[in-house]
Design a protein around this motif. Structure first.
Motif, PDB file in Angstrom:
ATOM      1  N   GLY A 113       0.821  -1.201   0.000  1.00 26.49           N
ATOM      2  CA  GLY A 113       0.000   0.000   0.000  1.00 26.49           C
ATOM      3  C   GLY A 113       0.856   1.252   0.000  1.00 26.49           C
ATOM      4  N   LYS A 114       0.217   2.356   0.326  1.00 20.30           N
ATOM      5  CA  LYS A 114       0.880   3.663   0.389  1.00 20.30           C
ATOM      6  C   LYS A 114       0.692   4.214   1.792  1.00 20.30           C
ATOM      7  N   ALA A 115       1.667   5.003   2.253  1.00 21.16           N
ATOM      8  CA  ALA A 115       1.592   5.550   3.601  1.00 21.16           C
ATOM      9  C   ALA A 115       2.275   6.903   3.670  1.00 21.16           C
ATOM     10  N   GLU A 116       1.995   7.596   4.765  1.00 25.03           N
ATOM     11  CA  GLU A 116       2.719   8.819   5.069  1.00 25.03           C
ATOM     12  C   GLU A 116       3.402   8.620   6.409  1.00 25.03           C
ATOM     13  N   VAL A 117       4.502   9.330   6.596  1.00 22.11           N
ATOM     14  CA  VAL A 117       5.271   9.200   7.820  1.00 22.11           C
ATOM     15  C   VAL A 117       4.655  10.094   8.896  1.00 22.11           C
ATOM     16  N   VAL A 118       4.531   9.551  10.109  1.00 23.00           N
ATOM     17  CA  VAL A 118       4.068  10.314  11.266  1.00 23.00           C
ATOM     18  C   VAL A 118       5.077  10.119  12.391  1.00 23.00           C
ATOM     19  N   VAL A 119       4.996  10.939  13.421  1.00 24.36           N
ATOM     20  CA  VAL A 119       5.868  10.806  14.583  1.00 24.36           C
ATOM     21  C   VAL A 119       5.019  10.399  15.775  1.00 24.36           C
ATOM     22  N   LEU A 120       5.408   9.305  16.436  1.00 28.82           N
ATOM     23  CA  LEU A 120       4.715   8.779  17.611  1.00 28.82           C
ATOM     24  C   LEU A 120       5.727   8.623  18.740  1.00 28.82           C
ATOM     25  N   ASN A 121       5.569   9.387  19.799  1.00 32.64           N
ATOM     26  CA  ASN A 121       6.476   9.288  20.950  1.00 32.64           C
ATOM     27  C   ASN A 121       7.943   9.377  20.529  1.00 32.64           C
ATOM     28  N   ASP A 122       8.268  10.368  19.731  1.00 32.10           N
ATOM     29  CA  ASP A 122       9.640  10.612  19.253  1.00 32.10           C
ATOM     30  C   ASP A 122      10.181   9.506  18.350  1.00 32.10           C
ATOM     31  N   LYS A 123       9.312   8.684  17.804  1.00 29.83           N
ATOM     32  CA  LYS A 123       9.716   7.641  16.850  1.00 29.83           C
ATOM     33  C   LYS A 123       8.895   7.811  15.586  1.00 29.83           C
ATOM     34  N   TYR A 124       9.446   7.375  14.465  1.00 29.49           N
ATOM     35  CA  TYR A 124       8.703   7.392  13.215  1.00 29.49           C
ATOM     36  C   TYR A 124       7.632   6.314  13.219  1.00 29.49           C
ATOM     37  N   GLY A 125       6.535   6.590  12.551  1.00 29.40           N
ATOM     38  CA  GLY A 125       5.471   5.615  12.368  1.00 29.40           C
ATOM     39  C   GLY A 125       4.886   5.780  10.976  1.00 29.40           C
ATOM     40  N   LEU A 126       3.961   4.914  10.619  1.00 34.13           N
ATOM     41  CA  LEU A 126       3.320   4.956   9.303  1.00 34.13           C
ATOM     42  C   LEU A 126       1.821   5.115   9.467  1.00 34.13           C
ATOM     43  N   ARG A 127       1.245   5.979   8.678  1.00 35.04           N
ATOM     44  CA  ARG A 127      -0.219   6.067   8.586  1.00 35.04           C
ATOM     45  C   ARG A 127      -0.561   5.530   7.197  1.00 35.04           C
ATOM     46  N   ILE A 128      -1.212   4.387   7.178  1.00 35.61           N
ATOM     47  CA  ILE A 128      -1.593   3.765   5.906  1.00 35.61           C
ATOM     48  C   ILE A 128      -2.707   4.607   5.291  1.00 35.61           C
ATOM     49  N   ILE A 129      -2.502   5.041   4.049  1.00 36.37           N
ATOM     50  CA  ILE A 129      -3.517   5.847   3.378  1.00 36.37           C
ATOM     51  C   ILE A 129      -4.117   5.127   2.173  1.00 36.37           C
ATOM     52  N   GLU A 130      -3.483   4.055   1.754  1.00 32.20           N
ATOM     53  CA  GLU A 130      -4.001   3.240   0.649  1.00 32.20           C
ATOM     54  C   GLU A 130      -3.532   1.818   0.904  1.00 32.20           C
ATOM     55  N   PHE A 131      -4.448   0.867   0.801  1.00 29.57           N
ATOM     56  CA  PHE A 131      -4.129  -0.519   1.109  1.00 29.57           C
ATOM     57  C   PHE A 131      -4.538  -1.396  -0.065  1.00 29.57           C
ATOM     58  N   ASN A 132      -3.598  -2.164  -0.596  1.00 27.36           N
ATOM     59  CA  ASN A 132      -3.891  -3.092  -1.689  1.00 27.36           C
ATOM     60  C   ASN A 132      -4.343  -4.409  -1.078  1.00 27.36           C
ATOM     61  N   ASN A 133      -5.544  -4.829  -1.403  1.00 28.69           N
ATOM     62  CA  ASN A 133      -6.065  -6.092  -0.885  1.00 28.69           C
ATOM     63  C   ASN A 133      -5.508  -7.238  -1.700  1.00 28.69           C
ATOM     64  N   LYS A 134      -4.328  -7.678  -1.328  1.00 24.57           N
ATOM     65  CA  LYS A 134      -3.674  -8.772  -2.049  1.00 24.57           C
ATOM     66  C   LYS A 134      -4.005 -10.096  -1.384  1.00 24.57           C
ATOM     67  N   GLU A 135      -3.985 -11.138  -2.178  1.00 26.34           N
ATOM     68  CA  GLU A 135      -4.137 -12.463  -1.644  1.00 26.34           C
ATOM     69  C   GLU A 135      -2.853 -12.841  -0.908  1.00 26.34           C
ATOM     70  N   LEU A 136      -2.954 -13.664   0.105  1.00 27.14           N
ATOM     71  CA  LEU A 136      -1.797 -14.098   0.875  1.00 27.14           C
ATOM     72  C   LEU A 136      -0.746 -14.711  -0.030  1.00 27.14           C
ATOM     73  N   GLY A 137      -1.155 -15.481  -1.011  1.00 28.26           N
ATOM     74  CA  GLY A 137      -0.209 -16.128  -1.929  1.00 28.26           C
ATOM     75  C   GLY A 137       0.643 -15.140  -2.674  1.00 28.26           C
ATOM     76  N   GLU A 138       0.105 -13.970  -2.994  1.00 27.30           N
ATOM     77  CA  GLU A 138       0.868 -12.954  -3.709  1.00 27.30           C
ATOM     78  C   GLU A 138       1.959 -12.354  -2.818  1.00 27.30           C
ATOM     79  N   LEU A 139       1.713 -12.304  -1.515  1.00 26.76           N
ATOM     80  CA  LEU A 139       2.681 -11.724  -0.599  1.00 26.76           C
ATOM     81  C   LEU A 139       3.816 -12.678  -0.275  1.00 26.76           C
TER      82      LEU A 139
END
Length: 124
Positions: A96-122
């Motif tokens: 998917g796609k994400a933007e970077v956020v800061v959580l408790n002085d650490k980097y984090g990810l906010r997922i803004i787009e999620f590709n619904n892939k089958e487990l086999g594809e991953l």
């Protein structure tokens, strides 16, 4: 075979056959319950498998000659615009796609787009 091996073997035993319609609602309900239990067992097994989650800012193809000339003051232009969403990959596969956020002085990810892939594809 150990219990873990048996669990893994049964979890990976995917049944792709087409079943005949159930003779009664009770039989169909029992089949659905058994299928749900099998899915829960499979999910439980898969939930323990570690994967590598990667945030990819951008990439660029450069020649080896350009790479050899890189030093402390070098700037390499990347292929994404500033502010553009970043790629989230699981084991190298785009999730998917994400933007970077800061959580408790650490980097984090906010997922803004999620590709619904089958487990086999991953798992490729």
């Amino acid at each position: 075979m150990t219990d873990i091996n048996n669990d893994l073997a049964s979890a990976l035993d995917f049944d792709f056959s087409v079943d005949e319609p159930a003779a009664s609602d009770q039989a169909e309900n029992e089949q659905q319950a058994q299928l749900q239990q099998r899915k829960q067992r499979n999910l439980s097994l898969f939930s323990r498998i570690p994967v590598t989650l990667t945030l990819e800012v951008a990439s660029v193809d450069i020649s080896l000659a350009e790479l050899i000339n890189v030093n402390n003051d070098s700037v390499i232009e990347l292929d994404k615009l500033a502010g553009e969403p970043l790629d989230v990959k699981v084991n190298g596969i785009l999730l998917g796609k994400a933007e970077v956020v800061v959580l408790n002085d650490k980097y984090g990810l906010r997922i803004i787009e999620f590709n619904n892939k089958e487990l086999g594809e991953l798992t490729l």
